[in-house]
Scaffold this motif. Structure first.
Motif, PDB file in Angstrom:
ATOM      1  N   ASP A   1      -6.395   7.521  26.287  1.00 15.80           N
ATOM      2  CA  ASP A   1      -6.605   6.404  25.364  1.00 15.80           C
ATOM      3  C   ASP A   1      -5.436   5.423  25.398  1.00 15.80           C
ATOM      4  OD1 ASP A   1      -8.965   7.608  24.590  1.00 15.80           O
ATOM      5  OD2 ASP A   1      -8.051   8.641  22.902  1.00 15.80           O
ATOM      6  N   ILE A   2      -4.223   5.963  25.409  1.00 20.10           N
ATOM      7  CA  ILE A   2      -3.032   5.101  25.418  1.00 20.10           C
ATOM      8  C   ILE A   2      -2.977   4.276  26.699  1.00 20.10           C
ATOM      9  CG2 ILE A   2      -0.507   5.116  25.560  1.00 20.10           C
ATOM     10  CD1 ILE A   2      -0.608   7.595  23.687  1.00 20.10           C
ATOM     11  N   HIS A   3      -3.246   4.897  27.836  1.00 19.60           N
ATOM     12  CA  HIS A   3      -3.180   4.168  29.107  1.00 19.60           C
ATOM     13  C   HIS A   3      -4.319   3.152  29.236  1.00 19.60           C
ATOM     14  CE1 HIS A   3      -0.145   7.085  30.307  1.00 19.60           C
ATOM     15  NE2 HIS A   3       0.083   6.355  31.379  1.00 19.60           N
ATOM     16  N   ILE A   4      -5.488   3.470  28.688  1.00 17.04           N
ATOM     17  CA  ILE A   4      -6.579   2.488  28.686  1.00 17.04           C
ATOM     18  C   ILE A   4      -6.177   1.261  27.889  1.00 17.04           C
ATOM     19  CG2 ILE A   4      -8.859   2.007  27.700  1.00 17.04           C
ATOM     20  CD1 ILE A   4      -9.232   3.429  30.272  1.00 17.04           C
ATOM     21  N   GLN A   5      -5.580   1.458  26.733  1.00 19.12           N
ATOM     22  CA  GLN A   5      -5.164   0.321  25.900  1.00 19.12           C
ATOM     23  C   GLN A   5      -4.103  -0.519  26.605  1.00 19.12           C
ATOM     24  OE1 GLN A   5      -6.849  -0.604  23.229  1.00 19.12           O
ATOM     25  NE2 GLN A   5      -8.135   1.191  23.714  1.00 19.12           N
ATOM     26  N   ARG A   6      -3.163   0.131  27.265  1.00 18.96           N
ATOM     27  CA  ARG A   6      -2.140  -0.604  28.021  1.00 18.96           C
ATOM     28  C   ARG A   6      -2.775  -1.406  29.155  1.00 18.96           C
ATOM     29  NH1 ARG A   6       2.353   4.217  28.772  1.00 18.96           N
ATOM     30  NH2 ARG A   6       3.185   4.196  26.646  1.00 18.96           N
ATOM     31  N   LEU A   7      -3.722  -0.784  29.837  1.00 17.35           N
ATOM     32  CA  LEU A   7      -4.385  -1.454  30.955  1.00 17.35           C
ATOM     33  C   LEU A   7      -5.173  -2.667  30.463  1.00 17.35           C
ATOM     34  CD1 LEU A   7      -4.770  -1.114  34.015  1.00 17.35           C
ATOM     35  CD2 LEU A   7      -6.821   0.231  33.534  1.00 17.35           C
ATOM     36  N   LYS A   8      -5.902  -2.502  29.381  1.00 19.38           N
ATOM     37  CA  LYS A   8      -6.672  -3.617  28.826  1.00 19.38           C
ATOM     38  C   LYS A   8      -5.752  -4.769  28.430  1.00 19.38           C
ATOM     39  CE  LYS A   8     -10.195  -2.705  26.122  1.00 19.38           C
ATOM     40  NZ  LYS A   8     -11.076  -2.120  25.078  1.00 19.38           N
ATOM     41  N   ARG A   9      -4.612  -4.432  27.874  1.00 16.41           N
ATOM     42  CA  ARG A   9      -3.670  -5.465  27.445  1.00 16.41           C
ATOM     43  C   ARG A   9      -3.066  -6.206  28.640  1.00 16.41           C
ATOM     44  NH1 ARG A   9      -1.137  -2.471  24.356  1.00 16.41           N
ATOM     45  NH2 ARG A   9       0.659  -1.887  25.632  1.00 16.41           N
ATOM     46  N   LYS A  10      -2.653  -5.449  29.668  1.00 17.34           N
ATOM     47  CA  LYS A  10      -2.039  -6.078  30.833  1.00 17.34           C
ATOM     48  C   LYS A  10      -3.023  -6.947  31.614  1.00 17.34           C
ATOM     49  CE  LYS A  10       1.760  -2.861  31.770  1.00 17.34           C
ATOM     50  NZ  LYS A  10       2.407  -2.011  32.798  1.00 17.34           N
ATOM     51  N   LEU A  11      -4.298  -6.518  31.652  1.00 15.68           N
ATOM     52  CA  LEU A  11      -5.307  -7.265  32.401  1.00 15.68           C
ATOM     53  C   LEU A  11      -6.025  -8.306  31.548  1.00 15.68           C
ATOM     54  CD1 LEU A  11      -6.947  -4.312  34.382  1.00 15.68           C
ATOM     55  CD2 LEU A  11      -5.211  -5.917  35.203  1.00 15.68           C
ATOM     56  N   ASN A  12      -5.762  -8.253  30.253  1.00 15.58           N
ATOM     57  CA  ASN A  12      -6.479  -9.121  29.303  1.00 15.58           C
ATOM     58  C   ASN A  12      -7.980  -8.858  29.384  1.00 15.58           C
ATOM     59  OD1 ASN A  12      -6.731 -11.059  27.278  1.00 15.58           O
ATOM     60  ND2 ASN A  12      -6.930 -12.755  28.738  1.00 15.58           N
ATOM     61  N   TRP A  13      -8.320  -7.572  29.389  1.00 16.26           N
ATOM     62  CA  TRP A  13      -9.703  -7.125  29.531  1.00 16.26           C
ATOM     63  C   TRP A  13     -10.185  -6.462  28.234  1.00 16.26           C
ATOM     64  CZ3 TRP A  13     -10.607  -4.392  34.917  1.00 16.26           C
ATOM     65  CH2 TRP A  13     -10.677  -5.376  35.922  1.00 16.26           C
ATOM     66  N   ASP A  14     -10.422  -7.213  27.204  1.00 17.32           N
ATOM     67  CA  ASP A  14     -10.900  -6.636  25.946  1.00 17.32           C
ATOM     68  C   ASP A  14     -12.342  -6.166  26.051  1.00 17.32           C
ATOM     69  OD1 ASP A  14      -8.544  -6.940  24.573  1.00 17.32           O
ATOM     70  OD2 ASP A  14      -9.017  -8.963  23.894  1.00 17.32           O
ATOM     71  N   ARG A  15     -13.175  -6.932  26.755  1.00 12.89           N
ATOM     72  CA  ARG A  15     -14.593  -6.593  26.842  1.00 12.89           C
ATOM     73  C   ARG A  15     -14.965  -5.918  28.159  1.00 12.89           C
ATOM     74  NH1 ARG A  15     -17.414 -12.202  26.006  1.00 12.89           N
ATOM     75  NH2 ARG A  15     -15.755 -12.731  27.483  1.00 12.89           N
ATOM     76  N   GLU A  16     -14.133  -6.107  29.157  1.00 13.67           N
ATOM     77  CA  GLU A  16     -14.474  -5.585  30.481  1.00 13.67           C
ATOM     78  C   GLU A  16     -14.468  -4.049  30.525  1.00 13.67           C
ATOM     79  OE1 GLU A  16     -13.248  -9.787  31.139  1.00 13.67           O
ATOM     80  OE2 GLU A  16     -12.674  -8.130  29.839  1.00 13.67           O
ATOM     81  N   ILE A  17     -13.550  -3.428  29.785  1.00  8.37           N
ATOM     82  CA  ILE A  17     -13.508  -1.970  29.698  1.00  8.37           C
ATOM     83  C   ILE A  17     -14.063  -1.566  28.341  1.00  8.37           C
ATOM     84  CG2 ILE A  17     -12.069   0.102  29.715  1.00  8.37           C
ATOM     85  CD1 ILE A  17     -10.076  -1.394  31.462  1.00  8.37           C
ATOM     86  N   SER A  18     -15.188  -0.879  28.346  1.00  4.29           N
ATOM     87  CA  SER A  18     -15.870  -0.500  27.106  1.00  4.29           C
ATOM     88  C   SER A  18     -15.555   0.941  26.724  1.00  4.29           C
ATOM     89  CB  SER A  18     -17.391  -0.638  27.255  1.00  4.29           C
ATOM     90  OG  SER A  18     -17.744  -1.980  27.489  1.00  4.29           O
ATOM     91  N   THR A  19     -15.437   1.157  25.416  1.00  2.00           N
ATOM     92  CA  THR A  19     -15.294   2.516  24.891  1.00  2.00           C
ATOM     93  C   THR A  19     -16.686   3.074  24.623  1.00  2.00           C
ATOM     94  OG1 THR A  19     -13.191   1.950  23.823  1.00  2.00           O
ATOM     95  CG2 THR A  19     -14.328   3.933  23.046  1.00  2.00           C
ATOM     96  N   ILE A  20     -16.969   4.228  25.185  1.00  5.52           N
ATOM     97  CA  ILE A  20     -18.267   4.872  25.018  1.00  5.52           C
ATOM     98  C   ILE A  20     -18.102   6.020  24.019  1.00  5.52           C
ATOM     99  CG2 ILE A  20     -20.245   5.928  26.161  1.00  5.52           C
ATOM    100  CD1 ILE A  20     -19.508   3.084  27.115  1.00  5.52           C
ATOM    101  N   TYR A  21     -18.753   5.914  22.889  1.00  9.00           N
ATOM    102  CA  TYR A  21     -18.580   6.856  21.780  1.00  9.00           C
ATOM    103  C   TYR A  21     -18.823   8.293  22.216  1.00  9.00           C
ATOM    104  CZ  TYR A  21     -19.284   8.970  17.162  1.00  9.00           C
ATOM    105  OH  TYR A  21     -19.219   9.768  16.050  1.00  9.00           O
ATOM    106  N   LYS A  22     -17.860   9.163  21.917  1.00  6.61           N
ATOM    107  CA  LYS A  22     -17.908  10.589  22.215  1.00  6.61           C
ATOM    108  C   LYS A  22     -17.963  10.897  23.709  1.00  6.61           C
ATOM    109  CE  LYS A  22     -19.820  12.346  17.879  1.00  6.61           C
ATOM    110  NZ  LYS A  22     -20.879  13.181  17.252  1.00  6.61           N
TER     111      LYS A  22
END
Length: 222
Positions: free
Chosen positions: A189-210
């Motif tokens: 989760d932490i690395h996904i958030q860092r990656l989204k921030r560095k790439l400016n990809w808020d919508r490109e990487i989706s969180t899939i519940y459970k």
């Protein structure tokens, strides 16, 4: 994602192969006889064929001709292990020849080698507005370098190679960190958030519940 046709008439063996290849991130289609395999080769696109020789209806040697015309690499999987039979298979154009029974780890290694050899040009990936160079391990946007850590790059590459597919957190951890998922914690989760921030990809990487995360396709982002 690479698509692999498994042409094998023994269902338990086919299921074992499919299960392990799927876990490794490949898409697998099973054909129980040579005729079905030939029809699939004509109708669908594949990156590799795992081909038993002793198939009903159309044998593996004849099917090799179908695959060769389509320039699809073939690995023979067979109980016929004589040198003469191996030489015949290789002369027909097979990339490799694995004799049953075989270790799944060896099969996976040979599949990876053949796909890497056949898809040398797939070293640069274009995803949304970035370019990923898998050889230099560089990520760029409009010619400007985006600096990622080693694990961030590995995570991005895993998402890009499985685009449009929901990946479970534990599988992401195993692929990127190579450890037991029980020690995963919030690492993914932490690395996904860092990656989204560095790439400016808020919508490109989706969180899939459970489940985990998915890199969306081009058409999925409005």
């Amino acid at each position: 994602m690479y698509r692999i046709l498994v042409a094998e008439d023994e269902e338990p063996i086919a299921n074992l192969i499919r299960m392990n290849l799927t876990k490794a991130g490949y898409t697998c289609i099973w054909a129980a006889d040579g005729e079905e395999a030939a029809n699939l080769l004509e109708k669908e696109a594949f990156d590799l064929v795992l081909l038993d020789i002793m198939l009903p209806k159309i044998d593996g040697y004849e099917l090799m001709g179908y695959a060769a015309r389509l320039e699809i690499p073939v690995i023979f999987l067979t109980a016929l292990g004589s040198t003469e039979q191996k030489v015949r298979g290789l002369k027909l154009g097979a990339e490799d020849y694995l004799t049953k029974p075989f270790e799944i780890a060896e099969l996976l290694a040979r599949v990876e080698v053949v796909l890497r050899r056949y898809h040398k040009m797939d070293t640069v990936l274009h995803v949304f507005d970035i370019t990923i160079d898998t050889i230099s391990r560089m990520v760029e946007r409009d010619g400007e370098l985006i600096r990622l850590t080693m694990k961030e790059f590995d995570l991005l590459l895993l998402l890009a190679q499985n685009r449009g597919i929901a990946l479970y957190r534990d599988k992401i951890y195993e692929k990127v960190w190579g450890g037991d998922s029980e020690s995963m914690g919030r690492t993914v989760d932490i690395h996904i958030q860092r990656l989204k921030r560095k790439l400016n990809w808020d919508r490109e990487i989706s969180t899939i519940y459970k489940v985990g995360y998915r890199l969306e396709g081009e058409d999925s982002i409005p």
